[in-house]
Design a protein around this motif. Structure first.
Motif, PDB file in Angstrom:
ATOM      1  N   SER A 156     -16.761   7.366   4.756  1.00  0.00           N
ATOM      2  CA  SER A 156     -18.122   6.862   4.970  1.00  0.00           C
ATOM      3  C   SER A 156     -18.969   7.010   3.707  1.00  0.00           C
ATOM      4  O   SER A 156     -20.034   6.412   3.601  1.00  0.00           O
ATOM      5  N   ARG A 157     -18.470   7.787   2.734  1.00  0.00           N
ATOM      6  CA  ARG A 157     -19.222   8.015   1.496  1.00  0.00           C
ATOM      7  C   ARG A 157     -18.650   7.294   0.280  1.00  0.00           C
ATOM      8  O   ARG A 157     -19.321   7.156  -0.728  1.00  0.00           O
ATOM      9  N   THR A 158     -17.383   6.848   0.370  1.00  0.00           N
ATOM     10  CA  THR A 158     -16.761   6.167  -0.755  1.00  0.00           C
ATOM     11  C   THR A 158     -15.622   5.288  -0.250  1.00  0.00           C
ATOM     12  O   THR A 158     -15.183   5.422   0.887  1.00  0.00           O
ATOM     13  N   TYR A 159     -15.148   4.412  -1.108  1.00  0.00           N
ATOM     14  CA  TYR A 159     -13.986   3.589  -0.768  1.00  0.00           C
ATOM     15  C   TYR A 159     -12.765   4.506  -0.742  1.00  0.00           C
ATOM     16  O   TYR A 159     -12.462   5.169  -1.733  1.00  0.00           O
ATOM     17  N   LEU A 160     -12.079   4.553   0.392  1.00  0.00           N
ATOM     18  CA  LEU A 160     -10.948   5.458   0.548  1.00  0.00           C
ATOM     19  C   LEU A 160      -9.720   4.701   1.029  1.00  0.00           C
ATOM     20  O   LEU A 160      -9.805   3.879   1.933  1.00  0.00           O
ATOM     21  N   THR A 161      -8.597   4.992   0.405  1.00  0.00           N
ATOM     22  CA  THR A 161      -7.293   4.552   0.886  1.00  0.00           C
ATOM     23  C   THR A 161      -6.424   5.794   1.048  1.00  0.00           C
ATOM     24  O   THR A 161      -6.377   6.640   0.155  1.00  0.00           O
ATOM     25  N   VAL A 162      -5.759   5.888   2.188  1.00  0.00           N
ATOM     26  CA  VAL A 162      -4.776   6.941   2.379  1.00  0.00           C
ATOM     27  C   VAL A 162      -3.409   6.278   2.301  1.00  0.00           C
ATOM     28  O   VAL A 162      -3.109   5.352   3.052  1.00  0.00           O
ATOM     29  N   GLU A 163      -2.597   6.726   1.350  1.00  0.00           N
ATOM     30  CA  GLU A 163      -1.252   6.181   1.160  1.00  0.00           C
ATOM     31  C   GLU A 163      -0.252   7.068   1.886  1.00  0.00           C
ATOM     32  O   GLU A 163      -0.224   8.279   1.692  1.00  0.00           O
ATOM     33  N   LEU A 164       0.523   6.425   2.762  1.00  0.00           N
ATOM     34  CA  LEU A 164       1.524   7.139   3.551  1.00  0.00           C
ATOM     35  C   LEU A 164       2.920   6.681   3.152  1.00  0.00           C
ATOM     36  O   LEU A 164       3.203   5.487   3.154  1.00  0.00           O
ATOM     37  N   GLY A 165       3.778   7.622   2.846  1.00  0.00           N
ATOM     38  CA  GLY A 165       5.153   7.310   2.482  1.00  0.00           C
ATOM     39  C   GLY A 165       6.042   7.217   3.709  1.00  0.00           C
ATOM     40  O   GLY A 165       6.600   8.218   4.133  1.00  0.00           O
ATOM     41  N   LEU A 166       6.146   6.035   4.272  1.00  0.00           N
ATOM     42  CA  LEU A 166       7.055   5.818   5.391  1.00  0.00           C
ATOM     43  C   LEU A 166       8.490   5.750   4.877  1.00  0.00           C
ATOM     44  O   LEU A 166       9.375   6.414   5.385  1.00  0.00           O
ATOM     45  N   GLN A 167       8.740   4.902   3.905  1.00  0.00           N
ATOM     46  CA  GLN A 167      10.041   4.641   3.276  1.00  0.00           C
ATOM     47  C   GLN A 167      10.974   3.831   4.171  1.00  0.00           C
ATOM     48  O   GLN A 167      11.546   2.853   3.749  1.00  0.00           O
ATOM     49  N   THR A 168      11.147   4.238   5.438  1.00  0.00           N
ATOM     50  CA  THR A 168      12.034   3.555   6.374  1.00  0.00           C
ATOM     51  C   THR A 168      11.613   3.902   7.794  1.00  0.00           C
ATOM     52  O   THR A 168      11.051   4.983   8.028  1.00  0.00           O
ATOM     53  N   ILE A 169      11.890   3.004   8.733  1.00  0.00           N
ATOM     54  CA  ILE A 169      11.630   3.320  10.142  1.00  0.00           C
ATOM     55  C   ILE A 169      12.837   3.992  10.788  1.00  0.00           C
ATOM     56  O   ILE A 169      12.764   4.433  11.914  1.00  0.00           O
TER      57      ILE A 169
END
Length: 192
Positions: free
Chosen positions: A26-39
């Motif tokens: 809510s205070r800045t542009y945020l991206t959370v990167e999640l390492g799935l790699q494979t299902i």
């Protein structure tokens, strides 16, 4: 601060952490990167990911319910995975409609556990042509609203053992463009 990108594993996300990330978003542009790699849990276990696809989905949903932008990583050519398994990972990921996706080719780098495994028990790695074919098919299952942030990674060239072709990232990108044009293929095509 203009923005922030935080890379983590989905199994590290709790309600408390998701709330904290929501406040930050809510205070800045945020991206959370999640390492799935494979299902595929069998692959995840083999490469010692220490979490399941359901663990990933639980963490992903905690972030998505709060409106946090998520970028998910996939790795192609993991040991034991067929092209269809790699495409299935993209198909399932596409159903989640993440904000971004990064697609990587497995790089065997000096000094890693997978390099030791590869040296003692070699497993097949995709050729550039195979990788390009798979990525073009994967992109067809990713919604056009998802930003493709990477189509191939580039490991440190001085540590790269295999596949050597990954050192020429630009050539791989050009080959992806060419195959898409040849096949009239585009991001989200399979979703139409």
């Amino acid at each position: 601060m203009v923005g922030l990108s935080i890379g983590t594993r989905a199994d590290c996300i709790t309600d408390r952490i998701a709330d904290m990330l929501y406040d930050l978003s809510s205070r800045t542009y945020l991206t959370v990167e999640l390492g799935l790699q494979t299902i595929h849990d069998s692959t995840a276990k083999h490469i010692n990911r220490c979490h399941t696809y359901n663990d990933f989905l639980r963490g992903y949903r905690m972030l998505a319910l709060r409106g946090i932008r998520i970028c998910v990583h996939l790795i192609n050519s993991l040991p034991g995975e067929s092209p269809e398994m790699m495409i299935e990972s993209a198909r399932e990921l596409g159903k989640l409609s993440p904000g971004g996706v990064k697609i990587h080719m497995l790089n065997i780098l000096k000094g890693t556990k997978i390099a030791d495994q590869y040296r003692f028990t070699p497993f097949p790695l995709l050729s550039r042509e195979e990788y390009v074919n798979i990525v073009v098919r994967q992109l067809e299952f990713i919604p056009e609203t998802t930003v493709i942030e990477r189509l191939t990674g580039d490991g440190a060239k001085n540590k790269l053992l295999s596949p050597i072709w990954t050192a020429d990232k630009l050539k791989t990108l050009v080959e992806i463009d060419k195959l898409q044009a040849l096949n009239n293929s585009f991001q989200g095509k399979a979703l139409l």
